[in-house]
Write a protein that holds these residues in place. Structure first.
Motif, mmCIF file in Angstrom:
data_model
loop_
_atom_site.group_PDB
_atom_site.id
_atom_site.type_symbol
_atom_site.label_atom_id
_atom_site.label_comp_id
_atom_site.label_asym_id
_atom_site.label_seq_id
_atom_site.Cartn_x
_atom_site.Cartn_y
_atom_site.Cartn_z
ATOM 1 N N HIS A 95 -8.924 -19.831 -4.572
ATOM 2 C CA HIS A 95 -7.639 -19.370 -5.107
ATOM 3 C C HIS A 95 -7.699 -17.925 -5.597
ATOM 4 O O HIS A 95 -6.721 -17.170 -5.452
ATOM 5 N N LEU A 106 -6.548 -14.541 -3.841
ATOM 6 C CA LEU A 106 -5.154 -14.085 -3.814
ATOM 7 C C LEU A 106 -4.919 -12.869 -4.698
ATOM 8 O O LEU A 106 -3.985 -12.105 -4.461
ATOM 9 N N CYS A 140 -13.135 -9.709 2.687
ATOM 10 C CA CYS A 140 -12.282 -10.692 2.023
ATOM 11 C C CYS A 140 -10.940 -10.032 1.765
ATOM 12 O O CYS A 140 -10.869 -8.828 1.466
ATOM 13 N N GLN A 185 -6.363 -14.609 1.597
ATOM 14 C CA GLN A 185 -7.350 -15.695 1.461
ATOM 15 C C GLN A 185 -8.227 -15.815 2.695
ATOM 16 O O GLN A 185 -8.700 -16.897 3.033
ATOM 17 N N LEU A 202 -2.127 -21.887 -0.679
ATOM 18 C CA LEU A 202 -3.217 -22.421 0.130
ATOM 19 C C LEU A 202 -2.697 -23.419 1.158
ATOM 20 O O LEU A 202 -3.147 -23.438 2.312
#
Length: 308
Positions: free
Chosen positions: A54, A57, A77, A81, A280
């Protein structure tokens, strides 16, 4: 760490570095996990998958590069996500946040993995699952669960989490039905299916990336709760309603329940938790949609290079 694709028998080792230590730490703390492996469809020779972390984000990046300019094997990254891996030429001038690199000794294996994943996404539709783990440790898979203070919204978060877990490594039946032309609403003018698939793909990705991911970042930036509630209504309702009409009934049900409970959300932490779960879930749907989409339908269309 190691990135392995058991279905195609390839494993590569990678080292994280200090270019973006907060992002690297967020990924490291989320290991191990498994995810549907995707491949870039526009940018070039690039692998990516949704990481069930999470904090990706919103974790800030200290260092950005034009990803076209960095060596093959570079890991990124992103706030989408994603864990991305460059394995060849990229054409998109995107600023990206590197966190490490695949070892030079494994670059040939990485290229082979890239080609196999491209075949999976573009031709065979046989899913390739990636597993990311700390080197020398066992793999595994857990989706994080964030609590929400309001009981009804906490129940919603529980259901969204459970549904995300259920479809994380297996395609959602709703999308399988849609891609096989089983559309109860009759969406698709003149009985077409490809047009509906195209619009569903175009709405699902930004719903996760921009709407819910953006709301998480806005909340953590301190946007007042009344504005956050209003932005949620403005950004989430229309695309979710359309996707429900196209067959994603569960997404539309979740969205309606979320919108009906917005006025009970007075705490930024609770707001971030429920929006992160929605992000997600939508990002998972988007990954499966990109995998299932019949990209080969356009195989006769090829880029032409203008004469110089």
């Amino acid at each position: 760490m190691e990135i392995t694709w058991p279905g195609i028998g390839i494993t590569v080792a990678a080292e994280l570095d200090q270019r973006n230590p907060s992002l690297a730490q967020a990924l490291w703390d989320g290991l191990p996990y498994q995810s549907l492996q995707g491949h870039a469809l526009v940018a070039g020779y690039h692998l990516y998958h949704v990481a069930p972390v999470h904090s990706l984000l919103h974790t800030p990046a200290e260092y950005k590069v034009d990803r076209r300019t960095v060596p093959d094997g570079t890991l990124f990254c992103s706030r989408l996500q994603h864990l991305g891996i460059k394995y060849g030429e990229l054409t998109e001038p995107m600023q990206a946040t590197p966190i490490g690199r695949v070892l030079d000794s494994d670059l040939d294996a990485l290229v082979q993995a890239g080609r196999e994943v491209w075949r999976s996404v573009y031709e065979t539709k046989q899913p390739v699952i990636a597993e990311v783990r700390r080197a020398g440790e066992r793999g595994g898979h857990v989706l994080p669960r964030l609590p929400v203070g309001d009981p009804e919204l906490n129940r919603l978060a529980t259901e969204v989490h459970a549904e995300t877990e259920r479809i994380w490594l297996d395609p959602p039946q709703e999308l399988l039905d849609l891609h096989q032309g089983r559309i109860p609403s009759g969406a698709g003018s003149y009985e077409t299916v490809l047009t509906t698939l195209l619009f569903v793909n175009g709405e699902t990705r930004p719903l996760g990336y921009s709407c819910y991911g953006g709301l998480v970042r806005a909340a953590l930036d301190g946007m007042p709760m009344p504005w956050l509630r209003q932005m949620t209504r403005q950004l989430a309702h229309t695309p979710a309603e359309f996707l429900g009409y196209c067959g994603l009934d569960r997404l539309w049900d979740f969205t309606q329940r979320l919108l009906s409970g917005l006025e009970r959300l007075d705490d930024h932490e609770d707001f971030v938790a429920i929006m992160a779960h929605m992000a997600l879930y939508c990002n998972c749907l988007g990954g499966w949609n990109s995998h299932l989409f019949p990209w080969q339908a356009g195989a006769h269309l090829r880029r032409t290079v203008p004469a110089t």
